[in-house]
Motif scaffolding. Structure first.
Motif, PDB file in Angstrom:
ATOM      1  N   GLU A  47      26.296  27.876  41.006  1.00 16.78           N
ATOM      2  CA  GLU A  47      26.677  26.689  40.508  1.00 16.78           C
ATOM      3  C   GLU A  47      28.436  27.226  40.244  1.00 16.78           C
ATOM      4  N   TRP A  48      29.321  26.090  40.046  1.00 15.44           N
ATOM      5  CA  TRP A  48      30.605  26.385  39.906  1.00 15.44           C
ATOM      6  C   TRP A  48      30.802  26.732  38.375  1.00 15.44           C
ATOM      7  N   VAL A  49      31.612  27.537  38.390  1.00 11.65           N
ATOM      8  CA  VAL A  49      32.155  27.945  36.861  1.00 11.65           C
ATOM      9  C   VAL A  49      33.680  27.967  36.765  1.00 11.65           C
ATOM     10  N   THR A  50      34.305  27.259  35.688  1.00  9.56           N
ATOM     11  CA  THR A  50      35.749  27.612  35.779  1.00  9.56           C
ATOM     12  C   THR A  50      36.140  28.689  34.767  1.00  9.56           C
ATOM     13  N   CYS A  51      36.466  29.736  35.209  1.00  9.57           N
ATOM     14  CA  CYS A  51      36.770  30.831  34.374  1.00  9.57           C
ATOM     15  C   CYS A  51      37.747  31.014  33.200  1.00  9.57           C
ATOM     16  N   ASP A  52      37.418  31.092  32.304  1.00  8.14           N
ATOM     17  CA  ASP A  52      38.535  30.927  31.024  1.00  8.14           C
ATOM     18  C   ASP A  52      39.065  32.480  30.830  1.00  8.14           C
ATOM     19  N   MET A  53      40.231  32.694  31.479  1.00  4.40           N
ATOM     20  CA  MET A  53      40.717  34.053  31.804  1.00  4.40           C
ATOM     21  C   MET A  53      41.240  34.587  30.331  1.00  4.40           C
ATOM     22  N   GLU A  54      41.173  33.556  29.349  1.00  5.31           N
ATOM     23  CA  GLU A  54      41.666  34.120  27.980  1.00  5.31           C
ATOM     24  C   GLU A  54      40.435  34.597  27.344  1.00  5.31           C
ATOM     25  N   SER A  55      39.252  34.584  27.690  1.00  7.01           N
ATOM     26  CA  SER A  55      38.141  35.142  27.175  1.00  7.01           C
ATOM     27  C   SER A  55      37.915  36.571  27.504  1.00  7.01           C
ATOM     28  N   GLU A  56      37.805  37.336  26.633  1.00  7.27           N
ATOM     29  CA  GLU A  56      37.552  38.430  26.980  1.00  7.27           C
ATOM     30  C   GLU A  56      36.316  39.034  27.705  1.00  7.27           C
ATOM     31  N   GLU A  57      35.063  38.346  27.341  1.00  7.72           N
ATOM     32  CA  GLU A  57      33.987  38.262  28.028  1.00  7.72           C
ATOM     33  C   GLU A  57      33.953  37.973  29.379  1.00  7.72           C
ATOM     34  N   MET A  58      34.736  36.575  29.836  1.00  2.00           N
ATOM     35  CA  MET A  58      35.043  36.294  31.024  1.00  2.00           C
ATOM     36  C   MET A  58      35.803  37.078  31.960  1.00  2.00           C
ATOM     37  N   SER A  59      37.010  37.577  31.313  1.00  2.00           N
ATOM     38  CA  SER A  59      37.910  38.410  32.074  1.00  2.00           C
ATOM     39  C   SER A  59      37.199  39.852  32.517  1.00  2.00           C
ATOM     40  N   LEU A  60      36.228  40.253  31.947  1.00  2.00           N
ATOM     41  CA  LEU A  60      35.552  41.335  31.855  1.00  2.00           C
ATOM     42  C   LEU A  60      34.486  41.150  33.108  1.00  2.00           C
ATOM     43  N   GLU A  61      33.947  40.002  33.179  1.00  2.00           N
ATOM     44  CA  GLU A  61      33.016  39.628  34.231  1.00  2.00           C
ATOM     45  C   GLU A  61      33.790  39.609  35.736  1.00  2.00           C
ATOM     46  N   VAL A  62      34.934  39.127  35.644  1.00  2.00           N
ATOM     47  CA  VAL A  62      35.655  38.829  36.886  1.00  2.00           C
ATOM     48  C   VAL A  62      36.280  40.406  37.308  1.00  2.00           C
ATOM     49  N   TYR A  63      36.789  41.169  36.265  1.00  2.00           N
ATOM     50  CA  TYR A  63      37.095  42.545  36.469  1.00  2.00           C
ATOM     51  C   TYR A  63      35.996  43.227  36.989  1.00  2.00           C
ATOM     52  N   ASN A  64      34.820  43.091  36.807  1.00  4.42           N
ATOM     53  CA  ASN A  64      33.707  43.665  37.324  1.00  4.42           C
ATOM     54  C   ASN A  64      33.352  43.240  38.881  1.00  4.42           C
ATOM     55  N   LEU A  65      33.575  41.951  38.948  1.00  4.80           N
ATOM     56  CA  LEU A  65      33.030  41.391  40.334  1.00  4.80           C
ATOM     57  C   LEU A  65      33.997  42.049  41.279  1.00  4.80           C
ATOM     58  N   LEU A  66      35.521  42.102  40.851  1.00  2.00           N
ATOM     59  CA  LEU A  66      36.421  42.510  41.850  1.00  2.00           C
ATOM     60  C   LEU A  66      36.437  43.877  42.044  1.00  2.00           C
ATOM     61  N   THR A  67      36.388  44.784  40.857  1.00  2.00           N
ATOM     62  CA  THR A  67      36.270  46.164  41.028  1.00  2.00           C
ATOM     63  C   THR A  67      34.948  46.683  42.062  1.00  2.00           C
ATOM     64  N   ASN A  68      33.866  46.001  42.089  1.00  2.00           N
ATOM     65  CA  ASN A  68      32.866  46.378  42.886  1.00  2.00           C
ATOM     66  C   ASN A  68      32.983  45.669  44.377  1.00  2.00           C
ATOM     67  N   ASN A  69      33.721  44.704  44.527  1.00  2.00           N
ATOM     68  CA  ASN A  69      33.738  43.939  45.782  1.00  2.00           C
ATOM     69  C   ASN A  69      34.896  43.548  46.563  1.00  2.00           C
ATOM     70  N   TYR A  70      36.023  43.757  45.858  1.00  2.00           N
ATOM     71  CA  TYR A  70      37.369  43.116  46.316  1.00  2.00           C
ATOM     72  C   TYR A  70      37.728  44.155  47.830  1.00  2.00           C
ATOM     73  N   VAL A  71      38.968  43.899  47.966  1.00  2.71           N
ATOM     74  CA  VAL A  71      39.573  44.536  49.254  1.00  2.71           C
ATOM     75  C   VAL A  71      39.359  46.068  49.196  1.00  2.71           C
ATOM     76  N   GLU A  72      38.916  46.391  50.498  1.00  2.00           N
ATOM     77  CA  GLU A  72      38.902  47.958  50.896  1.00  2.00           C
ATOM     78  C   GLU A  72      39.589  48.198  52.265  1.00  2.00           C
ATOM     79  N   ASP A  73      40.218  49.398  52.324  1.00  2.00           N
ATOM     80  CA  ASP A  73      40.661  49.708  53.782  1.00  2.00           C
ATOM     81  C   ASP A  73      39.769  49.716  54.889  1.00  2.00           C
ATOM     82  N   ASP A  74      40.488  49.741  55.888  1.00  2.00           N
ATOM     83  CA  ASP A  74      39.566  49.842  57.142  1.00  2.00           C
ATOM     84  C   ASP A  74      38.160  50.903  57.203  1.00  2.00           C
TER      85      ASP A  74
END
Ligand code: MYA
Ligand code: JJ1
Length: 388
Positions: A47-74
């Motif tokens: 399901e869709w969720v609108t991420c409240d980036m002012e919430s400490e909890e939500m910004s930690l979830e986003v941070y964790n997703l990106l830390t483990n799954n975002y852009v890598e070198d080739d």
């Protein structure tokens, strides 16, 4: 070949070189009341969720997703590791829309598994200032790749941008899509060569020893230019004037006002650093340089877990030669303990890269516009835009 992108209002490969096509919007806007009112359908478990980036909890979830799954070198040796403070800054500029911070989560557990964002920006293309969305941080969890989730997320962010009566977007990617307005090269300047070599970011050059390499990249302890100092809040009007005039020479560049300069360029610890040259005689602000902080996780090294990288942002030279200004930027980055200083070959950067001992990286960055056609692709030096 591009089942999704072929359906979108973007420059298509088959149209490259067709100078009969007009420059500007590819499709006209429609009344906002005609924009689809319901979100696009996701596979049933999500399901869709609108991420409240002012919430400490939500910004930690986003941070964790990106830390483990975002852009890598080739070679999957490094992965971008944007900090929480950086994400909060990057996603909440003047006039931002919370509805453009879009997550996908698992219905049953609420775990965040995908993300995409937009922020509003005014971008000038030739002599037209166009209100656009800048799209960034598209990420799908590694376990959910290749399931065609990305096209649904792109359509959903597009719908939410349209709901604000905005019809164009700008974005960058490391992959080739239909079709780049420009293709830029990453360049790297070693500040801590021993560590860079130890972690596999760079290699010892031919006929080079470690001690010769360290000597090659040595920099002075403090900046050399008279009147070089950190930007302060009272500098906002002068920096805005300087930057506006400077950026007017590029074909594609942001149209910054004082609020934008305050947000994007006023120094923010461990996020963005900005310096300027104030004439000791006239107190005029004549030159400006800036870089942002974007560490990368080092994947699978025994001794080190993060690479501290500074990325060249907006630089303006009117009096101090750009080469000398950027040498002072390197000195400040070294003083702040960065391991490497990265830059693209955009704006006037080609004029200092080789002389200041930057070397070309193995990465390229492609720039794109959505629903806006350029008659011809641009040389990187015609780009006055840096996305985070
Ligand atoms: S660029 C950073 C992108 N993120 C990463 O590279 C992180 C690691 N990778 C991933 O998380 C996934 O691999 C992603 C793709 C999410 C990238 N931009 O779901 P799929 C097309 C655009 O099966 P996945 C950034 O954030 C691909 O060509 N499209 O694939 C800017 C194919 O389409 P087609 C991309 O690997 C983002 C389809 O997706 C990208 O599971 C700007 C496959 O989907 C890419 N980077 O997920 C987005 N990568 O068949 C566009 C793949 O046609 C914004 N694809 O070739 C457009 C403007 C919208 C607003 C408009 C307002 C008016
Ligand atoms: O950082 C990058 N490459 C490095 C590391 C290479 C590791 C092996 N693949 C590199 N190092 C050489 C440095 C050397 C220093 C001394 C002088 C000579 C050079 O080349 C590359 C950029 O070059 N980064 C990436 O590949 C990361 C992804 C880039 C695409 C980003 C997409 C952004 C999405 C945005 O919104």
């Amino acid at each position: 070949r591009h089942k999704f992108w072929e359906t979108q209002p973007v420059g298509q490969f088959k149209d490259i070189g067709d100078s009969s096509l007009p420059e500007g919007p590819i499709e006209p806007p429609t009344p906002v009341s005609e924009v689809k009112q319901e979100p696009y359908n996701l596979p049933n478990l999500y399901e869709w969720v609108t991420c409240d980036m002012e919430s400490e909890e939500m910004s930690l979830e986003v941070y964790n997703l990106l830390t483990n799954n975002y852009v890598e070198d080739d070679e999957n040796m490094f992965r971008f590791n944007y900090s929480k403070e950086f994400l909060s800054w990057a996603l909440r500029p003047p006039g931002y829309f919370k509805s453009w911070h879009i997550g996908v989560c698992v219905k049953s557990s609420k775990k965040l598994v995908a993300f995409i964002t937009g922020i509003p920006a005014r971008i000038r293309v030739h002599d037209q200032v166009v209100t656009m969305a800048e799209i960034n941080f598209l990420c799908v969890h590694k376990k959910l790749r290749s399931k065609r989730l990305a096209p649904v997320m792109i359509k959903e962010v597009t719908r939410r941008v349209h709901l604000e009566n905005i019809w164009q977007a700008a974005y960058t990617a490391g992959v080739v899509l239909p079709t780049p307005i420009s293709t830029c090269q990453y360049w790297h300047r070693s500040l801590n060569p021993k560590k860079l070599i130890d972690v596999g970011f760079s290699r010892l050059g031919a006929r080079m020893t470690m001690s010769r390499t360290i000597k090659l990249y040595k920099l002075p302890e403090s900046p050399l230019t008279q009147g070089f100092r950190k930007m302060e809040p009272h500098d906002i009007p002068a920096v805005t004037r300087l930057l506006k005039k400077y950026l007017s020479q590029f074909v594609v560049a942001p149209d910054f006002d004082e609020n934008d300069v305050e947000h994007w360029l006023l120094p923010k610890e461990d996020v963005v650093d900005s310096f300027l040259v104030e004439s000791p005689e006239t107190h005029e602000i004549t030159d400006f340089c800036s870089f942002y902080t974007l560490p990368s996780s080092i994947l699978g090294n025994q001794n080190y877990s993060t690479l501290k990288a500074a990325y060249s942002y907006y630089n303006v030279s009117t009096k101090t030669p750009l080469l000398q200004l950027m040498n002072d930027a390197l000195i400040m980055a070294k003083q702040k303990d960065f391991d490497v200083f990265n830059a693209l070959d955009v704006m006037k950067n080609e004029s200092f890269l080789k002389e200041l001992k930057f070397g070309p990286g193995d990465g390229k960055l492609h720039y794109y516009l959505y629903n806006y056609r350029l008659r011809q692709a641009l040389h990187p030096s015609e780009l006055g835009l840096v996305l985070l």
